[in-house]
Design a protein around this motif. Structure first.
Motif, short mmCIF file in Angstrom:
data_model
loop_
_atom_site.label_atom_id
_atom_site.label_comp_id
_atom_site.label_asym_id
_atom_site.label_seq_id
_atom_site.Cartn_x
_atom_site.Cartn_y
_atom_site.Cartn_z
N LEU A 1 0.85 -1.20 0.00
CA LEU A 1 0.00 0.00 0.00
C LEU A 1 0.88 1.24 0.00
CD1 LEU A 1 -2.87 -0.98 2.48
CD2 LEU A 1 -3.08 -0.60 0.03
N GLY A 2 1.98 1.17 0.76
CA GLY A 2 2.92 2.27 0.80
C GLY A 2 3.60 2.48 -0.54
N GLU A 3 4.14 1.40 -1.11
CA GLU A 3 4.85 1.51 -2.38
C GLU A 3 3.96 2.00 -3.50
OE1 GLU A 3 7.00 -2.01 -3.60
OE2 GLU A 3 7.88 -2.15 -1.59
N PHE A 4 2.69 1.68 -3.43
CA PHE A 4 1.77 2.06 -4.52
C PHE A 4 0.97 3.32 -4.19
CE2 PHE A 4 1.74 -1.41 -7.70
CZ PHE A 4 2.71 -2.22 -7.12
N LYS B 1 -14.71 -0.51 -4.10
CA LYS B 1 -15.66 0.09 -5.05
C LYS B 1 -15.60 1.61 -5.06
CE LYS B 1 -19.66 -0.54 -2.01
NZ LYS B 1 -19.98 -1.88 -1.52
N SER B 2 -14.99 2.20 -4.01
CA SER B 2 -14.89 3.65 -3.98
C SER B 2 -13.62 4.16 -4.66
CB SER B 2 -14.92 4.14 -2.53
OG SER B 2 -13.71 3.79 -1.88
N TYR B 3 -12.79 3.27 -5.15
CA TYR B 3 -11.52 3.67 -5.77
C TYR B 3 -11.73 4.26 -7.17
CZ TYR B 3 -8.55 1.20 -2.37
OH TYR B 3 -7.90 0.80 -1.24
N SER B 4 -10.79 5.14 -7.56
CA SER B 4 -10.79 5.61 -8.95
C SER B 4 -10.17 4.51 -9.81
CB SER B 4 -9.95 6.87 -9.06
OG SER B 4 -8.58 6.53 -8.93
N LYS B 5 -10.30 4.68 -11.13
CA LYS B 5 -9.75 3.67 -12.05
C LYS B 5 -8.27 3.42 -11.83
CE LYS B 5 -12.49 3.30 -16.20
NZ LYS B 5 -12.66 3.80 -17.54
N GLY B 6 -7.53 4.52 -11.69
CA GLY B 6 -6.09 4.41 -11.51
C GLY B 6 -5.74 3.69 -10.21
N MET B 7 -6.48 4.02 -9.15
CA MET B 7 -6.24 3.36 -7.86
C MET B 7 -6.58 1.88 -7.95
SD MET B 7 -8.00 6.28 -5.56
CE MET B 7 -7.94 5.56 -3.93
N LYS B 8 -7.68 1.60 -8.65
CA LYS B 8 -8.08 0.19 -8.81
C LYS B 8 -6.97 -0.59 -9.50
CE LYS B 8 -13.04 0.19 -8.64
NZ LYS B 8 -14.33 0.12 -9.28
N ARG B 9 -6.45 0.03 -10.57
CA ARG B 9 -5.41 -0.68 -11.32
C ARG B 9 -4.18 -0.90 -10.44
NH1 ARG B 9 -5.27 -0.89 -16.81
NH2 ARG B 9 -7.52 -0.81 -16.55
N LYS B 10 -3.83 0.12 -9.67
CA LYS B 10 -2.65 -0.03 -8.81
C LYS B 10 -2.86 -1.13 -7.77
CE LYS B 10 -1.81 4.49 -7.99
NZ LYS B 10 -1.14 5.68 -7.44
N ILE C 1 1.23 -9.04 -7.11
CA ILE C 1 2.62 -9.30 -6.70
C ILE C 1 2.76 -9.55 -5.20
CG2 ILE C 1 3.61 -7.99 -8.61
CD1 ILE C 1 4.11 -5.72 -6.58
N ILE C 2 1.63 -9.68 -4.52
CA ILE C 2 1.67 -9.80 -3.07
C ILE C 2 2.49 -11.01 -2.61
CG2 ILE C 2 -0.53 -11.07 -2.91
CD1 ILE C 2 -0.25 -8.51 -0.39
N HIS C 3 2.47 -12.07 -3.41
CA HIS C 3 3.20 -13.29 -3.02
C HIS C 3 4.59 -13.35 -3.66
CE1 HIS C 3 1.08 -13.93 -6.74
NE2 HIS C 3 1.77 -15.01 -6.98
N GLU C 4 5.07 -12.21 -4.12
CA GLU C 4 6.39 -12.10 -4.75
C GLU C 4 6.60 -13.16 -5.83
OE1 GLU C 4 8.81 -12.08 -1.09
OE2 GLU C 4 8.88 -9.91 -1.37
N PRO C 5 5.79 -13.07 -6.88
CA PRO C 5 5.89 -14.08 -7.94
C PRO C 5 7.19 -13.93 -8.73
CG PRO C 5 4.43 -12.31 -8.63
CD PRO C 5 4.77 -12.05 -7.20
N GLN D 1 6.45 3.11 -14.18
CA GLN D 1 7.61 3.18 -13.28
C GLN D 1 7.63 1.99 -12.34
OE1 GLN D 1 7.01 6.88 -11.26
NE2 GLN D 1 8.02 8.12 -12.84
N LEU D 2 6.45 1.69 -11.80
CA LEU D 2 6.36 0.57 -10.84
C LEU D 2 6.72 -0.75 -11.52
CD1 LEU D 2 3.10 1.67 -9.04
CD2 LEU D 2 5.33 1.44 -7.94
N ILE D 3 6.26 -0.91 -12.76
CA ILE D 3 6.56 -2.15 -13.49
C ILE D 3 8.07 -2.25 -13.74
CG2 ILE D 3 6.23 -3.38 -15.67
CD1 ILE D 3 3.43 -2.11 -15.80
N LYS D 4 8.65 -1.13 -14.13
CA LYS D 4 10.10 -1.10 -14.39
C LYS D 4 10.88 -1.48 -13.14
CE LYS D 4 11.79 1.61 -18.20
NZ LYS D 4 11.65 2.90 -18.83
N LYS D 5 10.43 -0.93 -12.01
CA LYS D 5 11.14 -1.18 -10.76
C LYS D 5 11.03 -2.66 -10.36
CE LYS D 5 11.04 0.33 -6.00
NZ LYS D 5 10.00 0.81 -5.09
N LEU D 6 9.84 -3.20 -10.52
CA LEU D 6 9.64 -4.61 -10.21
C LEU D 6 10.58 -5.47 -11.02
CD1 LEU D 6 5.81 -5.20 -10.25
CD2 LEU D 6 7.41 -6.01 -8.54
N ASN D 7 10.67 -5.13 -12.31
CA ASN D 7 11.51 -5.89 -13.22
C ASN D 7 12.99 -5.74 -12.82
OD1 ASN D 7 13.08 -5.55 -16.17
ND2 ASN D 7 11.87 -7.40 -15.84
#
Ligand SMILES: Nc1ncnc2c1ncn2[C@@H]1O[C@H](COP(=O)(O)OP(=O)(O)OP(=O)(O)O)[C@@H](O)[C@H]1O
Ligand SMILES: [Mg+2]
Lengths: 244, 322
Positions: free
Chosen positions: B119-122, B133-142, B149-153, B175-181
């Protein structure tokens, strides 16, 4: 161990999200209450209450479990959250058991709502509680799996509701709860013997009023058999239809 | 080392072939992109790779696990972010993450700790206790990515991670995807945004009508399609005069384009040497500020190879999303 964590978590989430939500709690209590009241008002003396108890219990279980499955499964499938479960590293068996256990527990609890009412109004001594609990449990399992079978055969919540009624209402009248099977027209009797609820109702009649006519052991085995077949069939259906 | 091997994979729905005989491998640590228009079979491919669709023919091997019989083992090490968020509307962000973690058998304390961390990182700390259900589209996607990735796949599948959200959120997600990679997660993503594939992916496959028609690193794809060079000159002025001079002295030039009085573009076969030009500038008394080689973008390559206009892909999709 990992499987158990997933199992518990699915079960608890369903309980919190669906079963313990006010509309469902009230449904679970009001429905048996209404049925109980309706029959109790019609009957005059305490013995009759005991007579009607197996029927009310069986119906509460049947309606409680089958309607729940329509929500927990059909609804989640519509919202696609069910896909998340299908993509999780748990076997389909475990997954579906987790999804149905909540409904089974819900059904068992529903069955004892009328028992509580009856306890205040009549003498329940002489009831074989072990057999009653066993019977209630098996009726709950079988009707839950019947609900599962229905839920996997349809894609909309309302279809699930309609389709369940197609099964539920004839079952209530044909299973010998209110009209003894022997007094039904001869052509309907084979149908009665094909319905799992007939055996469940008979177990409760035997254990509560000693008025059943089928060997309880036979009824138990048949109910368990129905449960296994319905579960197996539903699983096969899910594998074929939901994993395209 | 290959982490995923796909060979002759085909998916048919009745008589319709959604994915037709595709083969590709993904290296450990790679960020691999599937680029294609609507209905080209991207989601169908992801569904087969994640166990949500049956394979009609062909084979998939993820690490040592063969599909379909070892799919449940494979699912333990893959993360999935579907094209539409499929989390529980009535649960809050924290609850959703913890629930997803528990599906992978994570213990209560571990999953709660990890959920808080994500939650912090995102940038979702404040939203952790609000219903999904109260989230915006961008928040939902995040949150959907965090749940994936919660289980560190080891391998993460992302189906159109930036479609339908605003530019700033999309950039943050990239950016987040790049960092994960960077931190070692192998990523397979589908997209119909060419710029996304170009900026994010190590290797890209073009998929059209269920078939892979080209596969390679972004620079390979670009080089292969590059049959000419473009040099752009920026002058203090007098682009017309330069054009005149070039016409007289440089017949090998394909085309000269005067964009303004100060900017001029030259197309030549292959790479050109700049030194002959310098003389030309001096002779004609022109001041040169900048000379740069314009490389074709992946977009031009895509259009060239597939014949599909990039604009068409975008409009198509956005129209449908409404
Ligand atoms: N369950 C299904 N039954 C029949 N056809 C299907 C099914 N799922 C997908 N298809 C078809 O397969 C083709 C590929 O669909 P897919 O969803 O994989 O495309 P996509 O590349 O993900 O497109 P988009 O960019 O729109 O998400 C489409 O023509 C689609 O209609
Ligand atoms: Mg798609």
């Amino acid at each position: 161990m990992k499987t158990w964590i997933a199992f518990w978590s699915i079960l608890l989430k369903d309980m919190k999200n669906y079963y313990l939500k006010p509309p469902n709690i009230s449904w679970g209590i009001i429905f048996p209450f209404a049925w109980t009241l309706m029959f109790f008002l019609k009957t005059q003396n305490p013995i009759d209450i005991r007579e009607i108890l197996p029927g009310v219990m069986a119906m509460s279980i049947l309606f409680g479990t089958t309607s729940m499955l329509a929500v927990t499964i059909t609804f989640e499938r519509r919202s696609r959250s069910f896909e998340r479960l299908l993509m999780a590293p748990i076997s389909l068996n475990t997954l579906m058991l987790a999804k149905t256990t909540g409904a089974i527990v819900f059904g068992v609890i529903n069955a004892f709502v009328p028992v509580v009412f009856a306890a205040f109004m009549t003498d329940l001594s002489g009831v074989n509680w072990v057999t009653t609990i066993g019977g209630v449990f098996l009726i709950a399992v079988t009707s839950t799996f019947l609900g599962l079978f229905i839920a996997v055969s349809v894609s909309e919540v309302f279809e699930a509701q309609t389709f369940s009624n197609f099964f539920r209402f004839p079952m209530v009248f044909l299973c010998g709860l209110f009209i003894p099977v022997q007094t039904l027209p001869a052509f309907l009797q084979p149908l009665s013997y094909a319905l799992p609820l007939t055996y469940g109702a008979d177990i409760l009649k035997t254990s509560i009023n000693s008025s059943g006519f089928i060997q309880p052991l036979l009824s138990f085995s048949l109910l368990a058999g129905y449960g296994l077949v319905l579960f197996g069939f539903s699983l096969k259906n899910i594998k074929n239809k939901w994993i395209h | 080392m290959h982490i995923l091997e796909v060979s002759h994979l085909t998916k048919r729905y009745n008589n319709f072939t959604a994915v037709n005989n595709i083969s590709f491998n993904i290296l450990k640590g790679e960020l691999f992109g599937f680029l294609g228009p609507n209905g080209s079979g991207k989601t169908t491919t992801i569904n087969m790779l994640t166990g949500l669709a049956k394979i009609t023919s062909g084979s998939i091997k993820l690490l040592e696990f063969d599909y379909p019989h070892e799919i449940k083992k494979a699912q333990q090490i893959i993360g999935i972010v579907p094209d539409e968020s499929n989390l529980y509307e009535e649960l809050d962000g924290f609850g959703n993450l913890c629930f997803c973690a528990s599906l992978y058998g994570m213990e209560k304390t571990t999953r709660e700790e990890r959920a808080r961390q994500l939650l912090g990182e995102f940038d979702l700390i404040g939203a952790g206790n609000k219903p999904f259900k109260s989230y915006s589209k961008g928040m939902k996607r995040k949150l959907t990515i965090a749940a994936g990735i919660i289980h560190e796949p080891k391998v993460l599948f992302l189906d159109e991670p930036t479609t339908g959200i605003d530019v700033a959120s999309a950039r943050r997600i990239r950016q987040l995807i790049k960092k994960l990679n960077k931190n070692g997660t192998t990523v397979f993503l589908t997209t119909h945004y060419i710029e996304e594939a170009e900026n994010l992916c190590h290797r890209v496959a073009f998929i059209v009508k269920g078939e892979i028609i080209k596969i390679g690193t972004v620079s390979e794809l670009i080089q292969e399609a590059q049959q000419e060079s473009i040099v752009q000159f920026t002058l203090a002025g007098g682009a017309d005069r330069l054009q005149q001079a070039l016409r007289e002295k440089k017949p090998a030039i394909f085309n000269i384009e005067v964009l303004s009085d100060t900017v001029l573009r030259v197309n030549t076969p292959q790479l050109i040497s700049l030194s002959p030009y310098i003389k030309l500038f001096e002779e004609n008394n022109l001041t040169l500020y900048e000379a740069k080689i314009i490389r074709p973008s992946l977009e031009e390559v895509f259009v060239k190879i597939t014949g599909i206009e990039a604009e068409h892909m975008k409009k198509d999709r956005e129209g449908r999303k409404k």
